[in-house]
Design an enzyme around this catalytic site. Structure first.
Site, PDB file in Angstrom:
ATOM      1  N   ASP A 176       0.857  -1.182   0.000  1.00  0.00           N
ATOM      2  CA  ASP A 176       0.000   0.000   0.000  1.00  0.00           C
ATOM      3  C   ASP A 176       0.893   1.232   0.000  1.00  0.00           C
ATOM      4  O   ASP A 176       1.827   1.319   0.790  1.00  0.00           O
ATOM      5  CB  ASP A 176      -0.879  -0.024   1.258  1.00  0.00           C
ATOM      6  N   ASP A 186      -3.398  -8.804   6.715  1.00  0.00           N
ATOM      7  CA  ASP A 186      -2.822  -8.542   5.410  1.00  0.00           C
ATOM      8  C   ASP A 186      -1.461  -7.916   5.697  1.00  0.00           C
ATOM      9  O   ASP A 186      -1.380  -6.811   6.255  1.00  0.00           O
ATOM     10  CB  ASP A 186      -3.739  -7.586   4.638  1.00  0.00           C
TER      11      ASP A 186
END
Length: 193
Positions: free
Chosen positions: A41, A149
């Protein structure tokens, strides 16, 4: 040729596929289990660990994770959840979710800090949409109380050889671990500290 065939059969016999955690919710050696995936991310995450929307370097290349909604915040907060800055010891069981990962040897433990949310929205519904908090018996589609995650922006999870392993989960202090685990002093630079 016969020797190669026999060696292949023996190897297959030692690497058994699928989950090792059992029950509802799944447990291994008495501990609640979690599923894992990995991601990258380029944002500061739901705990505000960055400048503007750019993440701090450690929020990309250290042991940090996005937790499923009901662990991140069982009151459904999506920003500055109750578990922001908390750490979990993830220990591999040697198992994985069929079709979603692969063999990772049993007994590898790493400490990850929660700095982001794995929201209960598409495409995360199978992994992150537990209906209740882990301590209240909630599970995801695969039967796990937790899902993490794991941020892999610096290849740190890949270097572990972790292929979306099944893990046991224990909440622990963030201080006093190896250098890739952020400590509370590091986390204090985040907006949600």
């Amino acid at each position: 040729m016969l020797g190669v065939w026999v060696a292949s059969l023996l190897l297959v016999g030692f690497v058994q596929g699928g989950p090792k955690c059992t029950g509802t919710p799944r447990r291994y050696n008495g501990k609640l289990c979690g599923s894992t995936t990995r991601y990258h991310d380029s944002h500061k995450g739901a705990c505000g660990c960055g400048h503007g929307d750019t993440p701090f370097g450690w929020n990309q290349d250290h042991y940090v994770a996005a937790a499923n909604q009901m662990f991140f915040d069982s009151g459904h907060q999506t920003w500055c959840g109750a578990k922001c800055g908390h750490c979990v010891r993830l220990t591999t069981t040697g198992g994985w979710v069929d079709g979603q990962g692969g063999y990772t040897s049993e007994g590898q433990s790493k400490i990850f800090m929660v700095t982001n949310l794995c929201p209960a929205v598409y495409p995360n519904m199978a992994w992150c949409a537990q209906s209740q908090a882990p301590w209240d018996g909630g599970t995801n589609t695969f039967g796990y109380a937790y899902h993490f995650d794991l941020e892999n922006g610096g290849g740190q999870v890949g270097r572990l050889g972790w292929n979306n392993p099944e893990v046991t989960v224990e909440e622990v202090s963030c201080n006093g671990h190896e250098s890739l685990t952020p400590n509370m002093g590091t986390y204090n630079s985040c907006e949600c500290h």
